[in-house]
Design a protein around this motif. Structure first.
Motif, short mmCIF file in Angstrom:
data_model
loop_
_atom_site.label_atom_id
_atom_site.label_comp_id
_atom_site.label_asym_id
_atom_site.label_seq_id
_atom_site.Cartn_x
_atom_site.Cartn_y
_atom_site.Cartn_z
N ASP A 57 42.24 49.66 43.39
CA ASP A 57 40.86 50.07 43.69
C ASP A 57 39.93 48.96 43.18
O ASP A 57 39.99 48.59 42.01
N PRO A 58 39.07 48.40 44.06
CA PRO A 58 38.20 47.28 43.66
C PRO A 58 37.31 47.60 42.45
O PRO A 58 36.90 46.69 41.73
N GLY A 59 37.05 48.86 42.20
CA GLY A 59 36.23 49.26 41.05
C GLY A 59 36.87 48.90 39.72
O GLY A 59 36.21 48.90 38.68
N PHE A 60 38.18 48.59 39.76
CA PHE A 60 38.92 48.28 38.53
C PHE A 60 39.31 46.80 38.43
O PHE A 60 40.17 46.43 37.65
N ASP A 61 38.66 45.95 39.26
CA ASP A 61 38.95 44.51 39.30
C ASP A 61 38.95 43.85 37.92
O ASP A 61 39.70 42.90 37.67
N VAL A 62 38.10 44.36 37.03
CA VAL A 62 37.96 43.74 35.71
C VAL A 62 39.29 43.74 34.94
O VAL A 62 39.53 42.89 34.08
N LEU A 63 40.19 44.66 35.31
CA LEU A 63 41.50 44.73 34.63
C LEU A 63 42.43 43.59 35.04
O LEU A 63 43.55 43.50 34.56
N ASN A 64 41.96 42.72 35.96
CA ASN A 64 42.75 41.53 36.33
C ASN A 64 42.45 40.34 35.44
O ASN A 64 43.07 39.28 35.58
N GLU A 65 41.48 40.47 34.54
CA GLU A 65 41.12 39.34 33.65
C GLU A 65 42.33 38.95 32.80
O GLU A 65 43.03 39.83 32.27
N THR A 66 42.53 37.62 32.65
CA THR A 66 43.71 37.18 31.90
C THR A 66 43.57 37.46 30.40
O THR A 66 44.56 37.52 29.69
N SER A 67 42.33 37.62 29.94
CA SER A 67 42.15 37.88 28.51
C SER A 67 42.24 39.36 28.16
O SER A 67 42.03 39.74 27.00
#
Lengths: 149, 80
Positions: free
Chosen positions: B39-49
């Motif tokens: 879900d694009p709303g959770f994109d932030v969980l792709n951050e490497t940090s």
């Protein structure tokens, strides 16, 4: 050891005195106090909000403190961290280690701060003239923690 | 299995949620993350940090899960 996570302000002087008040075997107390600055990364800071992960915060700090007590012969160790709204000039964090001799107290205090910076679930949000912004983690904090491995 | 998922700081602001309950078969913390980032709303969980915890202990995304676990996702910590 004592772990305190609280919204209320504290007096670092009172905390330092309490480190040896009940134990005359204490020959050395080393303490660290972290304060809210009024300037960071090119922005004036008007205030700060400290978010945390209730439950995990206390566990993470206790784990760091237990590790310090296993590594150095400490007589007392205190970790105190503020949460919620803070103003520039206010103390955010207090760490103090008491031991018979100075080296254990110096090392344990630095160790606890270095680990707290990378393992305790707190997040700072600064209020600046350009709005509120989350403070980014620093790579140098990880380098500091790595030196104790 | 049911997993309670928590978000903190910038992640909870970006996602717009503090927590949610997930039902499904999740072998690891990363399986939960993978299910969410669909879900694009959770994109932030792709951050490497990205950092994570299982049952209030810091862990890697490969940490195995059991039913009823609490999983948390958050950005690098900035206390002290």
């Amino acid at each position: 050891m004592a772990i305190r996570v609280q919204p209320a302000p504290f007096d670092p002087g009172v905390e330092v005195n309490a480190m040896h008040a009940a134990n005359v075997g204490v020959g050395a107390v080393v303490s660290f106090v972290g304060y809210v600055r009024d300037f960071n990364d090119g922005h004036d800071v008007a205030g700060m909000f400290l978010e945390h992960y209730p439950g995990m915060t206390e566990k993470a700090l206790a784990k760091i403190a237990v590790e310090a007590e296993q590594r150095w012969p400490l007589l007392k160790l205190e970790v105190l961290h503020r949460i919620g709204a803070l103003e520039p000039g206010e103390p955010i964090v207090f760490v103090a280690a008491a031991s018979a001799h100075r080296q254990a107290a110096f090392d344990a205090c630095a160790f606890v701060m270095d680990y707290l910076k990378t393992r305790a679930p707190f997040w700072k949000k600064e209020s600046t003239s350009e709005g509120a912004r989350w403070v980014d983690g620093r790579d140098s904090d990880h380098a500091a923690a790595d030196r104790w491995k | 299995m049911s997993i309670n998922v928590l978000f903190f700081a910038r992640y909870s602001e970006t996602i717009g949620l503090d927590s949610l309950e997930m039902e499904g078969d999740f072998a690891t913390v990363d399986a939960v993350r993978q299910a969410l980032v669909g879900d694009p709303g959770f994109d932030v969980l792709n951050e490497t940090s990205l950092m994570c915890a299982r049952n209030q202990e810091m862990c890697s995304v490969d940490e195995p899960l059991e039913a009823g676990d609490e999983v948390a996702f958050f950005p690098p910590v900035t206390g002290g």
